[in-house]
Design an enzyme around this catalytic site. Structure first.
Site, mmCIF file in Angstrom:
data_model
loop_
_atom_site.group_PDB
_atom_site.id
_atom_site.type_symbol
_atom_site.label_atom_id
_atom_site.label_comp_id
_atom_site.label_asym_id
_atom_site.label_seq_id
_atom_site.Cartn_x
_atom_site.Cartn_y
_atom_site.Cartn_z
ATOM 1 N N ALA A 1 0.802 -1.223 0.000
ATOM 2 C CA ALA A 1 0.000 0.000 0.000
ATOM 3 C C ALA A 1 0.834 1.271 0.000
ATOM 4 O O ALA A 1 0.283 2.367 -0.012
ATOM 5 C CB ALA A 1 -0.922 -0.006 1.217
ATOM 6 N N HIS B 1 -1.366 7.855 2.827
ATOM 7 C CA HIS B 1 -0.089 7.714 3.518
ATOM 8 C C HIS B 1 0.863 8.806 3.028
ATOM 9 O O HIS B 1 1.048 8.974 1.821
ATOM 10 C CB HIS B 1 0.528 6.340 3.248
ATOM 11 C CG HIS B 1 -0.391 5.202 3.556
ATOM 12 N ND1 HIS B 1 -0.743 4.854 4.837
ATOM 13 C CD2 HIS B 1 -1.046 4.339 2.740
ATOM 14 C CE1 HIS B 1 -1.566 3.821 4.796
ATOM 15 N NE2 HIS B 1 -1.769 3.497 3.533
#
Length: 268
Positions: A123, A219
């Site tokens: 991810a 993120h």
């Protein structure tokens, strides 16, 4: 072009997606030898015929170039050393490697058997740059993770925040990756990947938020050192089946596998 033979541990959201990609798009390059599950009587809705078993011995008796762990943290410790006896081991549940001594034990097994432990980017992104930067001084690495409330159900976030009514970004955790990777095993595996690529779990700083204003798992990486400063922001589309993870995770595993067979490789 030669093909590779793989085994998959787990048929949850990620394992099923990896299998579907291999069967539907890359069957000439990637052959699924076996899939290990808890209940082989279920219909897993795969678009092809696969050998699916709950018998560990039958699974590991198959001839596999790579075994892909897609079954959670416990599976890394339970199956890692056995997989490395005859195959390279691709780890999806990277946060498990924050546990004491497990990484070193798996490294020893890989070295003894001439195999590799492979950690896909999953991810997160930019791990190639972070790992390269580590060759000289890498002074600081920070990760800021934000996910919408739906991604936090079934985690300890429910004990900290009323997810159904939260109105503004709320800090769930601030501290070293050593703690975050274990507190949020399904949601913050990215902190473990970043730590392993960079300056270690204890020195990687992590902040984790529940954020009702966003719809994608986000993120942000901030790293600085000899090679310069890196700032990367990633927004992942959550999986419809499991909002704790994104579609990109399975795609990242497939990328790793294709790099083993394709004549041109970039971004490693």
């Amino acid at each position: 072009m030669h093909s590779i033979k793989i085994g998959i541990i787990g048929l949850g959201t990620i394992g099923r997606s990896v299998a579907a990609y291999a069967l539907e798009r890359y069957a000439s390059q990637i052959k699924i030898e076996a899939i290990l599950v808890r209940d082989e009587s279920r219909d897993y809705h795969l678009p092809g015929n696969c050998f699916i078993t709950a018998d560990e011995d039958l699974f590991f008796d198959r001839d596999m170039d790579f075994v892909i762990e897609a079954a959670g943290h416990q599976a890394v410790g339970k199956y890692g050393k056995r997989a490395l006896q005859s195959s390279s081991f691709i780890v999806v549940s990277i946060g498990a490697l924050a546990e004491s001594n497990l990484l070193e034990e798996l490294k020893d097994a890989a070295l003894h058997n001439g195999r590799q432990i492979i950690v896909p980017s999953g991810a997160i992104g930019g791990l190639d740059r972070i790992a390269a930067s580590r060759l000289e001084e890498l002074q600081s690495v920070e990760l800021i993770t934000r996910k919408p409330p739906a991604a936090w159900y079934g985690t300890i976030a429910e004990d900290k925040v009323d997810l159904a009514s939260v109105k503004e970004p709320t800090l769930l955790f601030s501290g070293p990756a050593t703690e975050s990777a274990l507190l949020f095993p399904e949601s913050v595996n990215v902190s473990a990947a970043l730590s392993l690529a960079g300056i270690g779990f204890a020195n990687t700083q992590v902040k984790v938020y529940v954020d009702p204003a966003i719809s994608r798992n986000t993120h942000q990486i901030i790293a600085e050192g000899f090679a310069g400063k890196t700032e990367i922001t990633i927004q992942n589309t959550p999986s419809q089946d499991n909002p704790k993870t994104g579609y990109i995770v399975a795609m990242s595993v497939i990328k790793v596998l294709l790099q083993q067979v394709e004549p041109f490789v970039i971004g490693i």
